[in-house]
Design a protein around this motif. Structure first.
Motif, short mmCIF file in Angstrom:
data_model
loop_
_atom_site.label_atom_id
_atom_site.label_comp_id
_atom_site.label_asym_id
_atom_site.label_seq_id
_atom_site.Cartn_x
_atom_site.Cartn_y
_atom_site.Cartn_z
N THR A 145 -42.65 7.64 4.29
CA THR A 145 -42.68 7.96 2.88
C THR A 145 -41.68 7.06 2.16
OG1 THR A 145 -40.91 9.61 2.79
CG2 THR A 145 -43.09 10.36 3.57
N ALA A 201 -47.05 6.27 -0.50
CA ALA A 201 -46.37 5.62 -1.63
C ALA A 201 -45.76 6.63 -2.60
CB ALA A 201 -47.34 4.71 -2.35
N ALA A 202 -45.00 7.57 -2.09
CA ALA A 202 -44.36 8.58 -2.92
C ALA A 202 -43.02 8.96 -2.32
CB ALA A 202 -45.25 9.83 -3.03
N PRO A 203 -42.01 9.19 -3.17
CA PRO A 203 -42.03 9.00 -4.62
C PRO A 203 -42.00 7.51 -4.98
CG PRO A 203 -39.83 9.56 -3.90
CD PRO A 203 -40.71 9.69 -2.67
N SER A 204 -42.32 7.19 -6.21
CA SER A 204 -42.38 5.79 -6.62
C SER A 204 -41.01 5.11 -6.51
CB SER A 204 -42.90 5.67 -8.05
OG SER A 204 -44.21 6.18 -8.15
N GLY A 257 -51.77 7.03 -1.42
CA GLY A 257 -51.09 7.48 -2.61
C GLY A 257 -52.08 7.85 -3.70
N SER A 258 -51.59 8.52 -4.72
CA SER A 258 -52.44 8.79 -5.88
C SER A 258 -52.64 7.49 -6.65
CB SER A 258 -51.78 9.84 -6.78
OG SER A 258 -50.61 9.30 -7.38
N GLU A 290 -49.41 6.54 -8.23
CA GLU A 290 -48.42 6.03 -7.27
C GLU A 290 -48.76 4.63 -6.80
OE1 GLU A 290 -47.34 10.47 -5.49
OE2 GLU A 290 -48.84 9.20 -4.50
#
Length: 499
Positions: A314, A342-345, A364-365, A368
């Motif tokens: 992460t 890909a979190a947190p940015s 990721g979203s 993100e």
């Protein structure tokens, strides 16, 4: 000047990124987003350009073709197909279809190479080829070894390049079920409210303090799927840290690599959740309670990474730690599959670009994933994924809500047919990453649409408003969801069929 090994690694990484999509060409070198200068500046390239009166971009392809011919047959064939150099177009053979060997899609080139391995060796005059690699092995180890050997020749002294030894091609993949997760383990202060508070308008709610963190959640979710999981994280030596270690033990997650920081408090994250499962987060950081360079250099940590089938990362730890892990994995002779969440940015993600060729699955979203490209305005999620894959990522998984779109060399896969009962769920992304790791471990080859459907299905049980870990499914529950919606015919509308 860079040391020889560093120059070789740099050139190898650029070659790997240039091999994506349709392969190498002078036109791509002129317009690629990849920094190709280290290849254009190689003495062997500049010397050819001067002799032949052509640009450096036009010199690269003939130089690579000639240098690739110096490799042993197996590495020569792999480098030829990966970069689409076209060596076998120059000597036609009735048993070989050049259009398939040099297809516009790297995934198709890998498949043909694996299927026609013996015939291709015969075509280049090799009578005793090594065992045929799977597509998965080509993607994870064999291509890297071949391109490293090629890069070694390109960066060597021109007088000795022809005699430069090639690197040893790995002969096997990690065979275990071990998944190593690197991220945070924190205490989530969970506030349940009906609506998010507005300015000067407090709302009523309930409170619970529960172990959480993106790293911990992914480790627990993977363990519930029956994988052997070890977590690399940091906690304080307080009651909260002890509580986290106890929870890891309850779920059979190996906690021996969790660093306990003396005289420090375990990190806390405030999670405000409404009745639809949507959340707002406040992270309370402490620079003491995080991994350091020296932690990644510990022999037991390096041994754990080297012995893993899958590494899950992460973005919770400092960016230099993420880069250090990816750099170490890159140098392994038999590297694990790498899933990066890909979190947190990250505030400045550009430093990761050098290592994205190590990433097999970037998850990721849409928001993100966009955050990884702060210097450009992308047109769509597909455009974002294309740019990230151009930087080296093998497959991009855009996970929004309880659906997923996968962008890879093989195909674009849309999984959007599972109905949801909440707008969001805190543990959905963790469940997807863990299920993806499970399917990677189970598979002997590249993942198919069915694997991504299965990983997406694993998100549905997380639609519970209690402890995040209470929503993570076991294998039987995911299989039941697959059967339920296959029976109901829902998958017929999605364009993919779960197998």
């Amino acid at each position: 000047m860079l040391p020889q090994d560093a120059r070789t690694d740099l050139v190898r990484g650029i070659l790997a990124r240039l091999g994506k999509f349709s392969g190498l060409s002078a036109e791509r070198l002129r317009h690629t987003e990849i920094g190709a200068a280290p290849i254009l500046d190689l003495p062997v390239v500049t010397g050819y350009a001067q002799r032949e009166g052509v640009s450096r971009e036009e010199a690269v392809l003939p130089v690579l073709r000639e240098t690739t011919r110096q490799l042993p047959p197996a590495e020569r064939l792999i480098a030829d197909a990966t970069l689409s150099l076209g060596l076998l177009r120059e000597s036609p053979n009735g048993d070989i279809d050049p259009d398939q060997l040099y297809a516009a899609n790297l995934g198709a080139r890998r498949e043909y190479l694996a299927q026609r391995w013996t015939a291709l060796h015969t075509a280049v005059g090799a009578t005793t080829p090594p065992a045929a690699p799977t597509v998965k092995r080509l993607r994870t180890t064999a291509e890297r070894a071949a391109l490293t050997a090629l890069a070694g020749l390109l960066t060597a002294d021109p007088a000795t390049a022809a005699a430069a030894p090639s690197r040893v091609t790995p002969t096997s993949l990690p065979t275990g079920r071990t998944v190593t997760v690197i991220g945070d383990a924190v205490i989530d202060h969970l506030y349940r409210v009906d609506t998010f508070p507005a300015r000067q308008a407090p709302v009523d709610g309930t409170f619970a303090g529960l172990p959480g963190g993106k790293g911990l959640n992914r480790a627990v979710a993977a363990a519930l799927l029956g994988l052997d999981v070890q977590l690399i994280a940091a906690v304080g030596d307080d009651a909260n840290g002890a509580r986290i270690l106890e929870l890891l033990a309850d779920y059979d997650v190996d906690r021996s690599l969790v660093k306990v920081v003396p005289s420090a408090a375990t990190l806390v994250t405030a999670v405000v959740m409404n009745h639809s499962g949507e959340v707002r987060l406040i992270a309370c950081r402490d620079s003491r309670v995080q991994l350091l360079d020296s932690d990644i250099d510990r022999p037991e940590v390096r041994a754990a990474l080297a012995g893993s089938a899958v590494v899950v990362l992460t973005f919770e730890q400092p960016a230099p730690i993420i880069e250090q892990v990816l750099a170490f994995v890159r140098d392994l002779p038999e590297r694990p599959q790498v899933i990066v969440c890909a979190a947190p940015s990250i505030a400045v993600p550009q430093g990761l670009y050098l290592y994205l060729d190590v990433v097999d699955y970037l998850v990721g979203s849409t928001v993100e994933l966009d955050a990884l490209l702060p210097d450009v305005d992308t047109d769509s999620a597909a455009d974002t994924a294309r740019r990230l894959r151009g930087l080296g990522v093998s497959a991009v998984c855009a996970v929004d809500g309880f659906g997923c779109t996968v962008y890879s060399d093989d195909d674009d896969i849309v999984v959007d047919h599972f109905p949801q009962v909440l707008k969001a769920a805190v543990g959905a992304a963790a469940a997807f990453a863990a299920a993806l790791a499970y399917r990677v471990v189970q598979s002997e080859d590249a993942l198919t649409a069915a694997d991504f459907v299965w990983a997406t299905a694993a998100m549905l049980p997380t639609q519970k408003l209690g402890a995040v870990s209470a929503g993570f499914p076991q294998v039987a529950e995911v299989d039941r969801i697959m059967q339920l919606y296959a029976r109901d015919g829902v998958t017929r509308n999605s364009g993919v069929t779960p197998g």
